[in-house]
Design an enzyme around this catalytic site. Structure first.
Site, mmCIF file in Angstrom:
data_model
loop_
_atom_site.group_PDB
_atom_site.id
_atom_site.type_symbol
_atom_site.label_atom_id
_atom_site.label_comp_id
_atom_site.label_asym_id
_atom_site.label_seq_id
_atom_site.Cartn_x
_atom_site.Cartn_y
_atom_site.Cartn_z
ATOM 1 N N LYS A 52 -8.200 -68.636 64.602
ATOM 2 C CA LYS A 52 -6.735 -68.548 64.660
ATOM 3 C C LYS A 52 -6.203 -67.550 63.638
ATOM 4 O O LYS A 52 -5.118 -66.992 63.818
ATOM 5 C CB LYS A 52 -6.103 -69.924 64.467
ATOM 6 C CG LYS A 52 -6.555 -70.944 65.512
ATOM 7 C CD LYS A 52 -6.571 -70.369 66.930
ATOM 8 C CE LYS A 52 -7.282 -71.265 67.917
ATOM 9 N NZ LYS A 52 -8.724 -71.075 67.998
ATOM 10 N N GLY A 176 -19.229 -65.369 79.922
ATOM 11 C CA GLY A 176 -18.542 -66.656 79.910
ATOM 12 C C GLY A 176 -17.037 -66.484 79.923
ATOM 13 O O GLY A 176 -16.456 -65.953 78.976
ATOM 14 N N SER A 178 -14.597 -68.790 79.829
ATOM 15 C CA SER A 178 -13.910 -70.024 79.512
ATOM 16 C C SER A 178 -13.142 -69.848 78.204
ATOM 17 O O SER A 178 -12.851 -68.728 77.799
ATOM 18 C CB SER A 178 -14.906 -71.191 79.429
ATOM 19 O OG SER A 178 -14.231 -72.428 79.498
ATOM 20 N N ILE A 180 -13.498 -70.186 74.789
ATOM 21 C CA ILE A 180 -13.949 -69.383 73.661
ATOM 22 C C ILE A 180 -14.014 -67.915 74.037
ATOM 23 O O ILE A 180 -13.531 -67.034 73.308
ATOM 24 C CB ILE A 180 -15.316 -69.881 73.165
ATOM 25 C CG1 ILE A 180 -15.174 -71.264 72.525
ATOM 26 C CG2 ILE A 180 -15.919 -68.904 72.154
ATOM 27 C CD1 ILE A 180 -16.496 -71.898 72.126
ATOM 28 N N GLY A 267 -20.814 -71.970 76.428
ATOM 29 C CA GLY A 267 -20.790 -73.398 76.159
ATOM 30 C C GLY A 267 -21.459 -73.774 74.854
ATOM 31 O O GLY A 267 -21.991 -72.920 74.135
ATOM 32 N N HIS A 441 19.799 -75.514 71.591
ATOM 33 C CA HIS A 441 19.992 -74.188 72.187
ATOM 34 C C HIS A 441 20.085 -73.156 71.058
ATOM 35 O O HIS A 441 20.677 -73.427 70.020
ATOM 36 C CB HIS A 441 21.292 -74.167 73.001
ATOM 37 C CG HIS A 441 21.651 -72.801 73.504
ATOM 38 N ND1 HIS A 441 21.091 -72.277 74.657
ATOM 39 C CD2 HIS A 441 22.482 -71.841 73.001
ATOM 40 C CE1 HIS A 441 21.596 -71.070 74.850
ATOM 41 N NE2 HIS A 441 22.444 -70.788 73.856
#
Length: 460
Positions: A52, A176, A178, A180, A267, A441
């Site tokens: 991250k 892969g 997915s 990651i 995986g 808002h």
């Protein structure tokens, strides 16, 4: 050799093991904490924290490149220093690890053993030359990248080792499609790499609804990421001194792709082989995950398994909840259990993709009736004002009860927005209460009541 006796032994210092050690120590227990690698487990060292951090840097690069669309011009061209990004990541990781180390050292009743923990019996664990014994043993050994056959001799990276790169790859091939693989695909594309994702299935993130997979692929393709679907990757080989070649079968047609770097994102598998579980009589499933019940107990009294190694969740939040279950049980409440958890997670591409509960595919397979609504981000003013109109919101409501059964948000702030739906689901709040609420808002969340007003029967 003398056996050291403890009240509890914890194998692994991950997101369940560390808080459990501190909790038990605070209750006066004498705790042995075993760690074969770096303190903090996957999340701190090779998972959430470092990735991250990279996502944030990649986001800044994207913002610079998109600035002109918001009327901001830059005179200098974009320059990415992966070495500086790496240093920032290392600084954050070190701070977290040092905090854990300091916490352990401040507790006289936590003893840290560095090395591989292996059962020698139902109540005994060996670590190097040490022999430990306890009535309670907690396993928190996590998981690691799975390496598929045909690539053992190739120069490849995993989601762990790629975080040590100091230079941006020229052409990154990812095996892969997915979670990651997609996160790293966008990260390095925004850093300046050419990126090709090879997925053996007909679509990426195959656990999601078809239209969700297509939506994410379109978002990533718009940034220049290339996809090879139905790619049965047969093998790879080194090409020259610095390149790699992936040989695959795409829909019956053989293809070869060459790149500067190869990432295997195929995986993960549990770190249970070296535990000697057979000597303790602890059962595992066919994939190596430790079998546990609703309270994380194994088939052997006094032995529990927490985190990724029990197959009950592959996320930091589920690992930490495993600790909460053990804590609740020890404290005498005995109310928390695995089956009470509502599935929720986020895919940290940008915009993020977040889910809670069931999706449409699961609803179609159910005998229950559901209401469904969706809203495109391009129809939400706050998203338009931010210049981030990709994605949509979606919700499923069980018709007979009026309870929210599932939600998906893909768009700006989705990883935070999903919490609104998740809170309503845990609180078993009728959707009409949320529909009649007044949200702030201008926000994206203010359109959640409007979304719920448009509910219609989910058609097959």
């Amino acid at each position: 050799m003398e056996i050291q006796t403890f009240d509890s032994i914890i194998i692994g210092s991950g997101q369940a093991g560390n808080p459990l050690a501190f909790f038990l120590a605070a209750k006066g227990q004498n705790v042995a904490l075993i760690e074969k690698g770096k303190l903090g487990g996957t999340c701190v060292n090779t998972g959430c924290t470092p990735t991250k951090t990279y996502v944030a840097s990649a986001r800044r690069a994207w913002e610079v490149n998109q600035a002109s669309e918001l009327g901001i011009s830059t005179e200098k061209s974009l320059a990415v220093s992966l070495k500086k990004i790496w240093k920032k990541k290392e600084k954050i990781i070190s701070s977290s690890r040092n905090g854990i180390q300091d916490g352990i050292e401040s507790k006289d009743n936590i003893t840290l053993f560095k090395g591989v923990g292996k059962f020698t019996g139902p109540r005994e664990v060996a670590v190097g030359n040490h022999r430990l014994k306890a009535e309670k043993i907690y396993i928190n050994v996590g998981a690691r990248p799975r390496i598929i056959p045909g690539f053992e001799e190739v120069r490849f990276f995993t989601n762990e080792s790629i975080l040590d790169l100091k230079e941006v790859p020229q052409h990154l091939i990812i095996i892969g499609g997915s979670y990651i693989g997609l996160e790293f695909a966008q990260i390095f594309r925004r850093f300046g790499s050419k990126v090709t994702v090879c997925e053996k299935g007909p679509r990426i993130i195959h656990r999601e609804d078809d239209d969700h997979s297509e939506m994410i692929q379109q978002i990533l393709e718009a940034e220049g990421i290339q996809f090879e679907l139905n790619a049965n990757c047969l093998s790879g080989k080194n090409w020259g001194d610095s390149q790699v070649e992936v040989q695959m079968d795409c829909g019956g047609k053989e293809r070869r792709i060459r790149g500067s770097h190869l990432l295997l994102a195929t995986g993960r598998k549990p770190n249970t082989e070296s535990l000697g579980l057979e000597l303790a009589g602890v059962h595992q499933d066919e994939h190596g995950f430790i079998s546990v019940d609703d309270f994380l107990k194994t088939n052997k009294e006094g032995i529990h398994a927490l985190g990724d190694c029990n197959g009950k969740g592959a996320f930091t939040h589920t690992a930490y909840h495993d600790f909460e279950i053990i804590k609740d049980h020890i404290s005498g409440n005995k109310k928390k259990k695995v089956s009470d958890r509502i599935l929720n997670y986020a895919l940290y591409v940008d915009p993020p993709f977040a889910r809670a509960g069931i999706n449409k595919s699961e609803a179609f397979r159910s005998s229950k009736k559901y209401l469904h609504a969706e809203m495109l981000m391009k129809d939400i003013n706050r998203a338009k004002e931010k210049g981030e109109t990709r994605g949509k919101m979606e919700v499923l409501v069980e018709k007979s009860t009026g309870l929210i059964a599932g939600a998906m948000v893909c768009g700006t702030g989705a990883d935070e927005l999903i919490g609104i739906f998740l809170t309503a689901m845990y609180g078993k709040i009728n959707y009409e209460i949320l529909m009649n609420s007044v949200q702030t808002h201008p926000t994206v969340s203010e359109l959640i009541p409007t979304l719920l007003q448009s509910l219609q029967p989910l058609d097959v």
